[in-house]
Design an enzyme around this catalytic site. Structure first.
Site, PDB file in Angstrom:
ATOM      1  N   GLY A 153      48.180  10.930 -28.624  1.00  0.00           N
ATOM      2  CA  GLY A 153      47.875  10.407 -27.297  1.00  0.00           C
ATOM      3  C   GLY A 153      48.171  11.409 -26.195  1.00  0.00           C
ATOM      4  CE  LYS A 208      46.457   7.531 -42.170  1.00  0.00           C
ATOM      5  NZ  LYS A 208      46.729   8.179 -40.883  1.00  0.00           N
ATOM      6  CD  GLU A 223      34.364  12.419 -37.490  1.00  0.00           C
ATOM      7  OE1 GLU A 223      34.863  12.361 -38.623  1.00  0.00           O
ATOM      8  OE2 GLU A 223      33.144  12.488 -37.286  1.00  0.00           O
ATOM      9  CE  LYS A 246      44.066  10.297 -43.697  1.00  0.00           C
ATOM     10  NZ  LYS A 246      44.995  11.428 -43.909  1.00  0.00           N
TER      11      LYS A 246
END
EC number: 1.1.1.3
Lengths: 430, 430
Positions: free
Chosen positions: A14, A104, A128, A204
């Site tokens: 962040g 994820k 992404e 993932k």
């Protein structure tokens, strides 16, 4: 007219997003067609965050209010974990905000709920950054290969475990020693469970399989084995075969194409395979498609700046869509293929057996393989007398048949012990 | 309601596009949200093409009429070359058709005209297949990295020359022998000029640089040197340094960021560089970005099926856009950076000199480098007496200064001949 961005979470990623938004403001505005403006930053303890780029008035502890605020166009979530991230993003999507997330775990557990909500309101969800950090995978899989048939995805998607295995390979060290080294260098966390037990890679793998096969896959569908059992002897065996050991995320169609298998486990890979050269904490994903053939995507899989690069790429995309009144490609799950159990996955085994060095041993061992319908690719004997070891590599077979063979071998009186069992991937079957 | 596709050209790539459209019809329809239907196939000699997948009535010799026909939604161009492709695509775009093209030569020479026309009518122009076949590069550069700052792109984008150089490296063969081998295996054409002289790579470099730097770059802006002068001795020198020789397309910002350099030439690359392992006719593109770090994209750079995969991916994308009444990201050239001349590019030289083996030679040679402000990274002498050779690798310097140094060296009486000069890329400067 600026597009307003709400940032949920302000840790390593962040903070880097905030820095890049400030540093690249003009470029981003030119690429989007309008400036991107920070509307607020939700953090748990505002006093803790020091970012000269942010007006202190923008910090808030009320993430829920920020995520749905009327003036906010885009919500960027870099908190991670299931809750409160799920509720925050669900509310944001329901309020028509475009969402960019690096989460994820959430997508692999309950992406369906988010995508359904987005479908209803026409909101974008881009993610992404959730797989392999800065490496572009989402667009290649969901857009570039949209006119092709993906057969298999083979990925090194966890930097911590790749660092540990690479170190074991390069220095001959054991697992614990390599893990300590990884922790000392900041490649592994104090509690490394999520990485070394394969949970991170499994999340993932679920996301990659979903994109590759147009099918919904959750983390619970993924067969998962970590690297804690990989020994220096396994690495040495792999070396003797011209292989390296990698923790692989493997998404593969069944031979008849009617189902898919998704699994994470350590495996031997021949050194000439493009993935074998992926060193240290780098990530890479190898894709085999019917027309495109073999593709590989390589890069930094984690870290503040690489992950922020992926977040910002998505931010530009959803901002452009918003200005154009358009939407990015939706999740496609039309294929709806079943995920088959691990036992049905087709793979190869490398088995090292400590055996009595006397006539007939090989015949007895070979009989165990034959009984289970597993055909042997090659056998070699190493050492002799009390040190005799048989090293066997099989042809492709169902994992259940291979596992049953190993159980059989353990029961043979001529087999002192099964020293090592590891799957072997990506060898052409001869 | 089906989307109608006009195919211009039906050679190796076009035929494969037709086959895949038929074979994957259901999948493509599910991914697009509507069926894709072939509206016509423009060919020069309809009798010559045998494709059971195509209703013979769809063949036409009138490409110009087909490209603008009222019922056509999308025009796919796989003819190649500047004309008639330019006129056909320009008319198609002006008539509001979405365009998918694999035409690198046209885009690198006159993309500006096409993009301007597309801007005016809101048409899409997608061209993933124009660079490195099936390897997704367009989306990664123009979308995934849209929030990052690309510093450098280093690509192996021509399979023919990579095959030749790889063969020279693996077998010690000379250029002519390796070229003949490539021709015999179908990796090189009967007239190999476009490949071996770097024209093909230069067109791709122009396209990559434009995407990477948000700047218009044409093939004429690209400094181009082919591989015909690369000798077995150069390859051996590279080996001695732990390097391989590759034909590289290099797109790089100047150190102060105020301009860009775009060049194609053979160069030495350290064997540990990810691009060094790209064998045979494979392609790969290495990208260095400020936040993402190092990325590599690897795959088949040519061939009917891989190129068709890229065309079909674009076809799905423009079809989705059309259904949604949306457009893909436009060309962005807002940065408008000047392309600096080759002399201003910063690189390193590897220079091998046949010298007289006597005291003072090194001092004289070193003086030539110093006079041109080129600093030497390392020197080694090989052989002695009449066979003495000095091998020098420089630090980074402007190409003009390096070239002037070599001119100076040629004039030294102590230097019998300059045996080899080659640029060295991607070594960390020490």
């Amino acid at each position: 007219m600026a597009l307003k961005v709400a940032l949920l979470g302000c840790g390593v990623v962040g903070s880097e997003v905030v820095r890049q938004l400030a540093r690249q403001a003009d470029d981003l505005a030119a690429r989007v067609g309008a400036p991107l403006e920070l509307a607020g930053v939700a953090v748990r303890r505002p006093g803790r965050v020091r970012l000269p780029e942010v007006d202190p008035a923008l910090f808030t502890t009320d993430a829920a209010a920020l995520a749905v605020r009327d003036d906010v166009d885009i919500v960027v979530e870099v908190i991670g974990g299931i809750e409160p991230a799920r509720t925050l993003l669900l509310d944001a999507v329901k309020a028509g905000k475009s969402v960019v997330t690096a989460n994820k775990a959430l997508l692999a557990e309950d992406g369906a709920t988010l995508f359904a909500a987005a479908q209803a309101t026409g909101a974008d969800i881009y993610y992404e950054a959730s797989v392999a950090g800065a490496i572009p995978l989402l667009r290649p899989l969901r857009e570039s290969l949209a006119g092709d048939r993906v057969e298999r995805v083979l990925g090194i998607v966890n930097g911590t475990t790749n660092y540990i295995l690479d170190r074991m390979d390069a220095h001959g060290s054991g697992f614990s020693e390599a893990l300590e080294q990884a922790q000392a260098l900041g490649y592994a966390e104090a509690d490394p469970t999520a990485d070394i037990e394969g949970f991170d890679a499994a999340a993932k793998a679920a996301i990659l399989a979903g994109l590759a096969f147009h099918t919904r896959v959750t983390a619970a569908d993924v067969h998962r084995e970590g690297i804690t059992e990989v020994s220096a002897a396994d690495i040495a065996s792999a070396k003797a075969m011209g292989c390296v050991v990698k923790l692989l995320a493997i998404c593969q169609r069944s031979p008849d194409g009617s189902s898919v298998g998704v699994r994470v486990h350590p495996a031997m890979l021949p050194r000439e395979h493009p993935l074998a050269g992926v060193r240290e904490a780098y990530n890479a994903v190898f894709v085999e498609a019917a027309s495109a053939g073999r593709l590989m995507f390589y890069g930094a899989g984690a870290g503040g700046a690489p992950t922020a690069s992926a977040v910002l790429g998505d931010l530009v995309a959803v901002a452009r869509n918003r200005l154009a009144g358009a939407r990015g490609p939706e999740e496609t799950t039309y294929a709806g293929l079943p995920v088959h159990p691990m036992g049905d996955s087709v793979t190869r085994y490398h088995v090292a057996l400590d055996v009595a060095d006397r006539p007939g041993v090989l015949a007895t061992v070979a009989e165990s393989f034959a009984r289970n319908d597993v055909s042997i690719k090659n056998v070699r004997q190493e050492g002799h007398g009390d040190d005799a070891q048989l090293v066997i590599v099989t042809h492709m077979a169902a994992d259940a048949a291979l596992a049953a063979t190993v159980d059989d071998l353990r029961r043979l009186s001529t087999v002192r012990s099964v020293a090592s069992v590891m799957r072997v991937e990506a060898l052409a079957d001869g």
